[in-house]
Design an enzyme around this catalytic site. Structure first.
Site, PDB file in Angstrom:
ATOM      1  CG  ASP A  18      -1.854  -1.130   1.127  1.00 47.55           C
ATOM      2  OD1 ASP A  18      -2.421  -1.520   0.376  1.00 47.55           O
ATOM      3  OD2 ASP A  18      -2.121  -1.837   2.370  1.00 47.55           O
ATOM      4  CE  LYS A  21       2.984  -2.341  -4.482  1.00 48.97           C
ATOM      5  NZ  LYS A  21       2.877  -2.169  -3.523  1.00 48.97           N
ATOM      6  N   GLY A  45      -4.396  -4.689  -3.925  1.00 43.98           N
ATOM      7  CA  GLY A  45      -5.397  -3.490  -4.497  1.00 43.98           C
ATOM      8  C   GLY A  45      -4.771  -1.625  -5.003  1.00 43.98           C
ATOM      9  CG  HIS A  46      -2.179  -1.537  -7.041  1.00 44.03           C
ATOM     10  ND1 HIS A  46      -1.121  -2.480  -8.168  1.00 44.03           N
ATOM     11  CD2 HIS A  46      -1.571  -1.648  -6.266  1.00 44.03           C
ATOM     12  CE1 HIS A  46      -0.404  -3.141  -7.736  1.00 44.03           C
ATOM     13  NE2 HIS A  46      -0.366  -3.263  -6.356  1.00 44.03           N
ATOM     14  CD  GLN A 226       0.462  -8.442  -2.422  1.00 37.71           C
ATOM     15  OE1 GLN A 226       1.445  -9.364  -3.095  1.00 37.71           O
ATOM     16  NE2 GLN A 226      -0.597  -8.637  -2.754  1.00 37.71           N
TER      17      GLN A 226
HETATM   18  P1  IMP Z   1      -2.243 -12.658   1.862  1.00 43.13           P
HETATM   19  O1  IMP Z   1      -1.436 -12.324   0.818  1.00 43.13           O
HETATM   20  O2  IMP Z   1      -3.946 -12.499   1.773  1.00 43.13           O
HETATM   21  O3  IMP Z   1      -2.335 -14.103   2.261  1.00 43.13           O
HETATM   22  O4  IMP Z   1      -2.316 -12.167   3.150  1.00 43.13           O
HETATM   23  C1  IMP Z   1      -1.004 -12.290   4.102  1.00 43.13           C
HETATM   24  C2  IMP Z   1      -0.744 -10.669   4.333  1.00 43.13           C
HETATM   25  O5  IMP Z   1      -0.309 -10.171   3.604  1.00 43.13           O
HETATM   26  C3  IMP Z   1      -2.163 -10.199   5.194  1.00 43.13           C
HETATM   27  O6  IMP Z   1      -0.776  -9.803   6.238  1.00 43.13           O
HETATM   28  C4  IMP Z   1      -1.906  -9.343   4.634  1.00 43.13           C
HETATM   29  O7  IMP Z   1      -2.963  -8.359   5.356  1.00 43.13           O
HETATM   30  C5  IMP Z   1      -1.236  -9.301   3.717  1.00 43.13           C
HETATM   31  N1  IMP Z   1      -1.557  -8.178   2.034  1.00 43.13           N
HETATM   32  C6  IMP Z   1      -1.800  -9.207   1.308  1.00 43.13           C
HETATM   33  N2  IMP Z   1      -1.818  -8.553   0.224  1.00 43.13           N
HETATM   34  C7  IMP Z   1      -1.996  -7.007   0.940  1.00 43.13           C
HETATM   35  C8  IMP Z   1      -1.938  -5.720  -0.174  1.00 43.13           C
HETATM   36  O8  IMP Z   1      -2.322  -5.422  -1.140  1.00 43.13           O
HETATM   37  N3  IMP Z   1      -1.402  -4.568   0.771  1.00 43.13           N
HETATM   38  C9  IMP Z   1      -1.491  -4.520   2.017  1.00 43.13           C
HETATM   39  N4  IMP Z   1      -1.041  -5.786   2.749  1.00 43.13           N
HETATM   40  C10 IMP Z   1      -1.548  -6.585   2.068  1.00 43.13           C
HETATM   41 MG    MG Z   2      -2.827  -2.129  -1.980  1.00 44.16          MG
END
Ligand code: IMP
Ligand code: MG
Length: 426
Positions: A18, A21, A45-46, A226
């Site tokens: 977040d 990007k 989520g971009h 991420q």
């Molecule tokens: P997963 O990717 O859904 O398996 O989540 C694993 C960890 O990555 C969790 O702490 C999520 O909150 C974090 N996470 C996954 N995608 C994002 C993102 O796009 N932004 C911020 N954190 C993320």
């Molecule tokens: Mg995001």
């Protein structure tokens, strides 16, 4: 970012995701021929704001918002075909032409409904605070060699065999979790049958297409999702996502050679956030975090969860600079700090009187540390209209200089708002 000696550029998050990007990719993609997403899936989520329209993209590269740019979803992504089409339809409804500009690697693995169910029913996922998008279970199946790839949709018999295996495994897992929910082979196959007709025309050997584009001198942007501290190898394991978010993952996940990468832009917020569980050494007290969350609208673009907020952690970003080989830094959301009286930068971790400047692998070490802060005066003025570095208050410039020094990476962009035009190029 692009130039004669910089044709293949990676954009990574250098904190916990977040960082903005999506906005940076949107800005840089203007001069790219191709934008390729290389890992993750619909967990990302971009958010990109253009004029009054706000686009939240989960799987499609943000480059799609530039009409001349072609986009690809690389082999390293776990693709949720169902939500992919929702996203495409949403873009088309908003007047974005997607037809003929979006490709999907035929090697990419599919996220199926049972992956999402497993993610939702697993207590381990809850503890980590996953997004519930089935990302971990889909990567588990990939590594365990029982995944379903896009190209499997071309062979109905093989698809049925793979889905049967996947469903059997998923049901066994659900029983182990003590869940009463179940999944069916037939429903999964019916869904895939209905999606295959739309998905297969997008399927391509993305690695080959991109290698050819690079050879012909095209500008290629590799878009990470991420952040580096969520990388399965280099992040705060086990509080990480299930893919390699860092620049090395860009070569693997796009299907190109590491030697093709010319530059790596690390995106950081002027402070720090994280969603989900796990360490955040510079986490603010709740009152300040709440203020920062309000000013920065720090709520997850995918899940709507409030993000945890902290001060800028130079130990983290210097570590990310090393692991990614950052050539450039983009600092975003500087404007969020506009009203603060004073601003902290963490330049080391103190344990039992010793100061550590490297990020530890062992999270138990983080439990005992106290961040060592240096305080800088705030600028107490709006930066939202700054378009050149000279437009920024001297205190803001001093803050950025200190970030540059501590992270040992030159700052190439500063973002001062959510809109496309609110950016300073250095
Ligand atoms: P997963 O990717 O859904 O398996 O989540 C694993 C960890 O990555 C969790 O702490 C999520 O909150 C974090 N996470 C996954 N995608 C994002 C993102 O796009 N932004 C911020 N954190 C993320
Ligand atoms: Mg995001």
């Amino acid at each position: 970012m692009f130039g004669d000696s910089r044709r293949t550029v990676v954009v990574v998050g250098a904190q916990w995701g977040d960082e903005g990007k999506g906005k940076l990719v949107d800005v840089i993609a203007e001069r790219a021929a191709w934008v390729v997403r290389y890992q993750g899936g619909a967990n990302a989520g971009h958010t990109v704001q253009i004029g009054d329209s706000k686009f939240v993209l989960h799987q499609i590269p943000s480059g799609i918002l530039h009409s001349g740019v072609r986009c690809a979803i690389g082999n390293g992504v776990v693709l949720d075909p169902d939500t992919l089409f929702q996203e495409i339809d949403g873009l088309v409804k908003d007047g974005v032409d997607v037809e003929g500009r979006l490709y999907v690697s035929d090697r990419a693995h599919l996220v199926l409904p049972y992956h999402k169910l497993l993610d939702a029913e697993s207590s381990a996922s809850k503890e980590i605070g996953t997004t519930g998008r089935g990302i971990g279970p889909a990567y588990e199946d990939k590594v365990a060699r029982r995944g379903v790839r896009v190209l499997d949709l071309r062979h109905r018999d093989r698809l049925e065999k793979l889905v049967t295996q996947g469903v059997e495994h998923a049901i066994a897992q659900l029983r182990r979790f003590g869940s009463k929910k179940t999944v069916s082979v037939k429903e999964t196959l019916d869904l895939l049958d209905s999606l295959a007709q739309r998905l297969l025309p997008l399927a391509e050997d993305v690695g080959l297409v991109i290698a050819r584009a690079i050879k012909s001198g095209a500008s290629v942007l590799l878009e990470g999702a991420q952040g580096s501290l969520l990388d399965v190898d280099h992040g705060t394991y086990p509080y990480v996502t299930s893919s390699n978010t860092t620049a090395g993952g860009a070569a693997i996940g796009a299907g190109i050679a590491p030697t093709n990468i010319d530059a790596v832009l690390g995106v950081v917020k002027a402070y720090t956030t994280r969603v989900g569980g796990g360490p955040l050494p510079t986490e603010m007290d709740e009152k300040l975090a709440e203020e920062t969350r309000r000013l920065g609208n720090e709520f997850g673009a995918t899940t709507g969860r409030p993000r945890r907020c902290g001060w800028f952690d130079a130990v983290v970003v210097r570590y990310a600079a090393r692991v990614n080989g950052l050539s450039d830094l983009a600092v975003t959301k500087l404007d969020v700090l506009d009203t603060f009286d004073r601003i902290a930068l963490c330049n080391g971790y103190e344990v039992d009187g010793d100061v550590h400047s490297e990020f530890p692998a062992d999270l138990t070490a983080l439990e005992r540390i106290a961040p060592k802060y240096e305080w800088l005066p705030g600028w107490k003025r709006s930066t939202a209209d700054a378009r050149r570095i000279e437009d920024l208050p001297v205190e803001a410039r001093r803050y950025l200089d200190r970030v540059h020094e501590l992270v040992e990476t030159p700052i190439t962009y500063v973002s001062v708002g959510t809109r496309r035009d609110q950016i300073i190029g250095l």
